[in-house]
Scaffold this active site. Structure first.
Site, PDB file in Angstrom:
ATOM      1  N   SER A  34      -5.056   2.696   3.120  1.00  0.00           N
ATOM      2  CA  SER A  34      -4.684   1.285   3.296  1.00  0.00           C
ATOM      3  C   SER A  34      -3.429   1.160   4.138  1.00  0.00           C
ATOM      4  O   SER A  34      -2.799   2.166   4.485  1.00  0.00           O
ATOM      5  CB  SER A  34      -4.482   0.610   1.931  1.00  0.00           C
ATOM      6  OG  SER A  34      -3.319   1.088   1.322  1.00  0.00           O
ATOM      7  N   SER A  55      11.747   4.140   5.673  1.00  0.00           N
ATOM      8  CA  SER A  55      11.844   2.691   5.444  1.00  0.00           C
ATOM      9  C   SER A  55      13.244   2.243   5.862  1.00  0.00           C
ATOM     10  O   SER A  55      14.159   3.063   5.966  1.00  0.00           O
ATOM     11  CB  SER A  55      11.654   2.425   3.945  1.00  0.00           C
ATOM     12  OG  SER A  55      11.992   1.093   3.632  1.00  0.00           O
ATOM     13  N   TYR A  84      13.322   3.852  -5.020  1.00  0.00           N
ATOM     14  CA  TYR A  84      12.595   3.818  -3.742  1.00  0.00           C
ATOM     15  C   TYR A  84      13.565   4.136  -2.595  1.00  0.00           C
ATOM     16  O   TYR A  84      13.300   5.009  -1.767  1.00  0.00           O
ATOM     17  CB  TYR A  84      11.959   2.443  -3.554  1.00  0.00           C
ATOM     18  CG  TYR A  84      11.220   2.277  -2.250  1.00  0.00           C
ATOM     19  CD1 TYR A  84      10.000   2.920  -2.045  1.00  0.00           C
ATOM     20  CD2 TYR A  84      11.721   1.474  -1.227  1.00  0.00           C
ATOM     21  CE1 TYR A  84       9.305   2.771  -0.842  1.00  0.00           C
ATOM     22  CE2 TYR A  84      11.032   1.314  -0.033  1.00  0.00           C
ATOM     23  CZ  TYR A  84       9.829   1.960   0.163  1.00  0.00           C
ATOM     24  OH  TYR A  84       9.147   1.809   1.346  1.00  0.00           O
ATOM     25  N   LYS A 127      13.718   7.483  -0.081  1.00  0.00           N
ATOM     26  CA  LYS A 127      13.630   7.379   1.380  1.00  0.00           C
ATOM     27  C   LYS A 127      14.885   7.970   2.046  1.00  0.00           C
ATOM     28  O   LYS A 127      14.790   8.613   3.084  1.00  0.00           O
ATOM     29  CB  LYS A 127      13.409   5.915   1.803  1.00  0.00           C
ATOM     30  CG  LYS A 127      12.089   5.320   1.312  1.00  0.00           C
ATOM     31  CD  LYS A 127      10.874   6.009   1.920  1.00  0.00           C
ATOM     32  CE  LYS A 127       9.566   5.309   1.590  1.00  0.00           C
ATOM     33  NZ  LYS A 127       8.382   5.981   2.161  1.00  0.00           N
ATOM     34  N   THR A 186       1.351  -5.432   4.566  1.00  0.00           N
ATOM     35  CA  THR A 186       0.391  -4.555   3.872  1.00  0.00           C
ATOM     36  C   THR A 186       0.381  -4.969   2.395  1.00  0.00           C
ATOM     37  O   THR A 186       1.133  -5.858   1.987  1.00  0.00           O
ATOM     38  CB  THR A 186       0.814  -3.075   3.950  1.00  0.00           C
ATOM     39  OG1 THR A 186       1.957  -2.876   3.108  1.00  0.00           O
ATOM     40  CG2 THR A 186       1.134  -2.632   5.366  1.00  0.00           C
TER      41      THR A 186
END
Ligand SMILES: NC(=O)c1ccc[n+]([C@@H]2O[C@H](COP(=O)([O-])OP(=O)(O)OC[C@H]3O[C@@H](n4cnc5c(N)ncnc54)[C@H](OP(=O)(O)O)[C@@H]3O)[C@@H](O)[C@H]2O)c1
Length: 265
Positions: A15, A142, A155, A159, A190
């Site tokens: 995806s 990111s 998160y 990263k 997304t």
């Protein structure tokens, strides 16, 4: 490096950004190996690629948090294709929870997917790439890999860790004809927010407004392919998120203030 006639292995290809990068690379003439944890979704994608041209798409499902599965995936890929020219370490999961509400097991899970998954696959593939004499490793980091953000503690940390690892690896591979590109998207359209984890490990399940208003995923994929062609070291994709990075560099106190005001959803 031209994308055409190269063989690319893309994780997180079921995806979002991974799927779009696979389509863009395929369109530009690459053979693609698609991976994610979901066999059915990958088979569906392969059927589409095969309907355009047979023999240029392979599917290797595996869970990137399980080292044995990664090992087996590498072995299978070696049987399917003569080499991997481009590895796109893209599989990832985001977070929608404050640090105080997040179980430490969930912090670890985010690291297992976003950081340890990517480095395990890279380390297992690297000797083969080195023997082939060339290669390109792409890492989907990111903007949260460049600066912290509310509701993204683990998160953002995972990263940031990718930058430390892959910048060091780039220096190690300098004389081996293997390049590394770190991709830093801001918000891209997304389903990432839907798939994000809450503090208890449940899926967040909502489409964030910020996500919906992000960069179209096909545009993001084209920028990533161009970055590979141009051998860019680090690429920023986004609008106001990129401006905030510039602000952090030239006026850190302003960044410290703005980042407390921006909606994390
Ligand atoms: N969209 C954005 O705004 C944005 C911004 C900055 C960075 N990124 C980064 O871009 C990458 C792709 O995100 P996306 O936006 O395309 O999100 P997405 O649509 O949720 O895609 C995530 C991909 O990662 C795969 N994945 C997750 N856990 C996995 C596991 N345990 N084993 C194997 N595969 C796994 C998923 O596959 P299955 O579910 O099929 O297993 C899926 O293909 C991520 O690394 C993300 O951090 C995205």
């Amino acid at each position: 490096m031209r994308i055409q006639n190269n063989i690319a292995w893309i994780t997180g290809a079921s995806s979002g950004i991974g799927e779009a990068v696979a389509m863009e690379m395929f369109k530009q003439g690459a053979t693609v190996v698609l991976s994610s944890n979901e066999v059915a979704k990958l088979k569906e994608k392969k059927a589409w690629f095969d309907s355009v041209e047979k023999g240029r798409c392979y599917v290797i499902p595996f869970d990137i948090t399980i080292p044995d599965e990664i090992l087996q995936a590498v072995a299978k890929v070696k049987q399917l294709v003569p080499r991997i020219d481009i590895l796109v370490n893209n599989a990832g999961v985001s977070q929608r929870s404050y640090a105080m509400d997040t179980l430490i097991d969930i912090d670890r899970k985010i690291f297992e997917i976003n950081f340890f998954g990517a480095i395990t696959l890279t380390k297992l593939l690297l000797p083969w790439m080195v023997d082939s004499g060339a290669g390109h490793i792409v890492v989907t980091s990111s903007m949260a890999g460049k600066y912290g953000f509310r509701m993204r503690t683990a998160y953002s940390a995972s990263k940031h860790a990718l930058h430390g690892f892959f910048e060091s690896l780039r220096a190690e591979l300098y004389h081996r004809n293997i390049n590394v590109t770190l991709i830093c998207p801001g918000r891209v359209q997304t389903d990432i927010s839907l798939h994000s984890l809450k503090g208890d490990g449940q899926q967040y399940g909502l489409m964030d407004k910020g996500q919906q208003q992000g960069v179209p995923v096909s545009a993001c994929a084209r920028i990533i392919c161009r970055a590979v062609e141009k051998n860019r070291k680090e690429v920023y994709i986004g609008t106001s998120e990129v401006i905030l990075l510039v602000i952090k560099r030239i006026c850190p106190p302003l960044y410290y203030w703005i980042v407390t005001k921006i909606s994390p959803t």
